[in-house]
Every structure is written in structure tokens, then in C-alpha cells.
Design an enzyme around this catalytic site. Structure first.
Site, PDB file in Angstrom:
ATOM      1  N   GLU A  20       0.838  -1.219   0.000  1.00  0.00           N
ATOM      2  CA  GLU A  20       0.000   0.000   0.000  1.00  0.00           C
ATOM      3  C   GLU A  20       0.866   1.260   0.000  1.00  0.00           C
ATOM      4  O   GLU A  20       2.081   1.212   0.135  1.00  0.00           O
ATOM      5  CB  GLU A  20      -0.896   0.023   1.242  1.00  0.00           C
ATOM      6  CG  GLU A  20      -2.334  -0.443   1.021  1.00  0.00           C
ATOM      7  CD  GLU A  20      -3.186   0.574   0.275  1.00  0.00           C
ATOM      8  OE1 GLU A  20      -2.638   1.633  -0.154  1.00  0.00           O
ATOM      9  OE2 GLU A  20      -4.386   0.334   0.108  1.00  0.00           O
ATOM     10  N   GLU A 121     -14.119  -4.572   9.144  1.00  0.00           N
ATOM     11  CA  GLU A 121     -14.732  -3.713   8.129  1.00  0.00           C
ATOM     12  C   GLU A 121     -16.202  -3.429   8.429  1.00  0.00           C
ATOM     13  O   GLU A 121     -17.024  -3.283   7.515  1.00  0.00           O
ATOM     14  CB  GLU A 121     -14.550  -4.299   6.726  1.00  0.00           C
ATOM     15  CG  GLU A 121     -13.086  -4.445   6.341  1.00  0.00           C
ATOM     16  CD  GLU A 121     -12.862  -4.899   4.919  1.00  0.00           C
ATOM     17  OE1 GLU A 121     -13.804  -4.805   4.104  1.00  0.00           O
ATOM     18  OE2 GLU A 121     -11.738  -5.351   4.620  1.00  0.00           O
ATOM     19  N   ASP A 197      -9.664   2.206  -4.308  1.00  0.00           N
ATOM     20  CA  ASP A 197      -8.754   2.119  -3.170  1.00  0.00           C
ATOM     21  C   ASP A 197      -7.940   3.415  -3.127  1.00  0.00           C
ATOM     22  O   ASP A 197      -8.519   4.496  -3.136  1.00  0.00           O
ATOM     23  CB  ASP A 197      -7.892   0.862  -3.322  1.00  0.00           C
ATOM     24  CG  ASP A 197      -7.312   0.366  -2.012  1.00  0.00           C
ATOM     25  OD1 ASP A 197      -6.902   1.197  -1.181  1.00  0.00           O
ATOM     26  OD2 ASP A 197      -7.234  -0.863  -1.801  1.00  0.00           O
TER      27      ASP A 197
END
Length: 286
Positions: A20, A121, A197
Site C-alpha cells: 500500500e 470492516e 482504493d
């Protein structure tokens, strides 16, 4: 619309569980990136190929350079600082059981806009918070599920943001004091094409977004039109950022988490040379 299928190269062949957060650090000429779930901060120098690795004591969702040197980290329990002498200290520590830091970005005024999410989540379990250089925190959004890509238009008058499960890239107006208002959709990712994302904004004001479970990076115009698609062989594309000395190379992070038979490049750092023209990103003012 232009589609590009094979323009990418492998910058770093890796097996990051959840790669990421690519960020170009102009002061060092290196790309910063992460493996969130393995608590690792990576650097990559494209001029020499040299790589470094720093392990953090807890999951790390974002890393950005600081104006005076060192790094700011969006960690599980809050915002941490690495000083130029490599010592660590907390800027803002606020542990919440079951929650961790996720993507973050530095605004034109040098503040850090840091997102959180719950490990499970759970809907509405995350936040987006603005941190000033002195650690003062201001909640911007308090009903977020997976706080992800955040970026500003080149003139600083618009902010873009993705709460991943919504499938939307939203746009806000930025007020004179750096706050945001007037949230509205810029683009909606269609069913079956993945989820937005991490994102970045180029010098033309276009928004590039990585598509989780979409195997692609897309470029949207400031009016929300789909302008370009870069297809990739890995499904879990996580974030993108312009880097290199001229900010013309698009670096892309990927993940292998949750994939029963990951592609050999899943978890690697990819790059599309000459993809466009990026905008120099400010360093954190803390």
C-alpha cells in the site's frame, strides 16, 4: 478512452501481504511504500535499485515524509513520528480496540488527513481525521467504513476521497481555511469492476484510482469522465502515486491477502514509466 494492458514494469518483485501507500519523497529521491499487515515500511531508489526495510511495532496504514526530515506514520493506535535521528515518538495516540489506521494524505497546508477502519470492516466503524503539525486532531468524517484514497486538485480548491465499499470517488470543495464541504460523487465504479482504493491527482487535475479486485488503475477527468484504464495481471491493486525525478512514472502497489492462488506479481511494486505528470506533494508540517 485509452486502454493500456502491458505498459507496466516490475519495480520491486515482492510478496507483500497488503502492499500500500506509495509516496515519492523528493528530498531523498526514494519511493516510500508499505506492507500494512506485516508492519513494514519499504523504500526504493529507482536510480540505484537500493531498497531498505523498517519494521514497525504495529500495523502501519500510511507513511509520509516530514518537512524537517523523518517520517509520519498512520499506525494502529494513532499517529507516530520518526525523527531524523531515527527515534520514534507518538504525535497522537488514541487506541480503539478492533480499529487500525489506513490510508492517509498530506494536504496543501501540511496537515495530515488520516483514515481508520475496523479490522472486521464493520459499516461506519472508521473515521477521517485532520492532524495539524502540533498533533491537534479534528474529525472530518465519522461514519466511514474503509477510509482510503485522499487527494487535492493542483490548485487546492477540491479534495477527492474514497470510502471503498461505497464504490464512489467523492469530491469536496475546500474552504479558505482548508476545511471541506459540499460532498458529492465524482465517479461511481460499476458493479464487477472492483472497488476504489488509493488515489492520486495529476498535474491536469485528473484522478487516478487503484481498483481493489478490479485488476486496474483508472484515470478520471475533473468532470468525472473515464479517460484511461491501465490493466494489470493482479486483481488486488491498492494504490498509485507519481514518482521519479520528473514525477512522470506511476508507481502502483498490490496485495496478495485473501487470494487462494496469488499471481506471481501479487504483492509487488509496479511502475508505468511516462504515464503522465504528477504534482509535487507537500511534506507533513509536524
Amino acid at each position: 478512452m485509452t486502454a493500456t494492458g502491458t505498459a507496466f514494469e516490475v519495480a520491486v518483485h515482492a510478496e507483500a501481504t497488503l502492499g500500500e501507500g506509495p509516496t515519492w519523497d523528493p528530498a531523498t529521491g526514494r519511493l516510500l511504500w508499505l506492507d500494512i499487515l506485516n508492519s513494514r515500511v519499504h523504500t526504493y531508489d529507482p536510480a540505484t535499485g537500493r531498497r531498505t526495510l523498517r519494521r514497525t511495532d504495529q500495523h502501519v496504514g500510511a507513511v509520509k515524509p516530514r518537512a524537517g526530515g523523518g517520517l509520519v506514520l498512520n499506525l494502529r493506535d494513532g499517529i507516530g513520528l520518526v525523527d531524523p535521528d531515527d527515534t520514534f515518538r507518538w504525535l497522537h495516540r488514541e487506541p480503539v480496540p478492533g480499529r487500525r489506521g489506513n490510508d492517509a494524505a498530506v494536504a496543501p497546508d501540511g496537515s495530515l488527513w488520516a483514515g481508520t477502519m475496523r479490522y472486521d470492516e464493520a459499516r461506519g466503524g472508521g473515521t477521517l481525521t485532520r492532524f495539524a503539525g502540533d498533533g491537534t486532531a479534528e474529525t472530518v468524517l465519522d461514519d466511514v467504513t474503509v477510509s482510503n484514497g485522499t487527494g487535492w486538485s493542483p490548485d487546492g480548491t477540491l479534495m477527492y476521497y474514497a470510502d471503498t465499499p461505497t464504490r464512489r470517488i467523492d469530491v469536496f470543495d475546500v474552504t479558505a481555511d482548508g476545511r471541506v464541504t459540499g460532498r458529492r460523487p465524482l465517479a461511481v465504479i460499476e458493479e464487477g469492476a472492483g472497488f476504489p482504493d488509493g488515489l492520486c491527482v495529476d498535474a491536469d487535475g485528473c484522478v487516478w484510482t487503484a481498483l481493489w479486485d478490479g485488476g486496474a488503475v483508472r484515470r478520471y477527468t475533473p468532470s468525472g469522465g473515464l479517460d484511461r484504464v491501465i490493466t494489470l495481471p493482479v486483481p488486488r491493486v491498492t494504490a498509485c502515486a507519481f514518482g521519479g525525478p520528473d514525477l512522470t512514472d506511476l508507481y502502483i502497489t498490490t496485495a496478495r491477502v485473501g487470494l487462494p492462488a496469488p499471481h506471481p506479481l501479487a504483492g509487488s511494486l509496479l511502475v508505468v514509466p511516462g504515464a503522465g505528470r504528477g504534482v509535487a506533494q507537500p511534506a507533513f508540517a509536524g
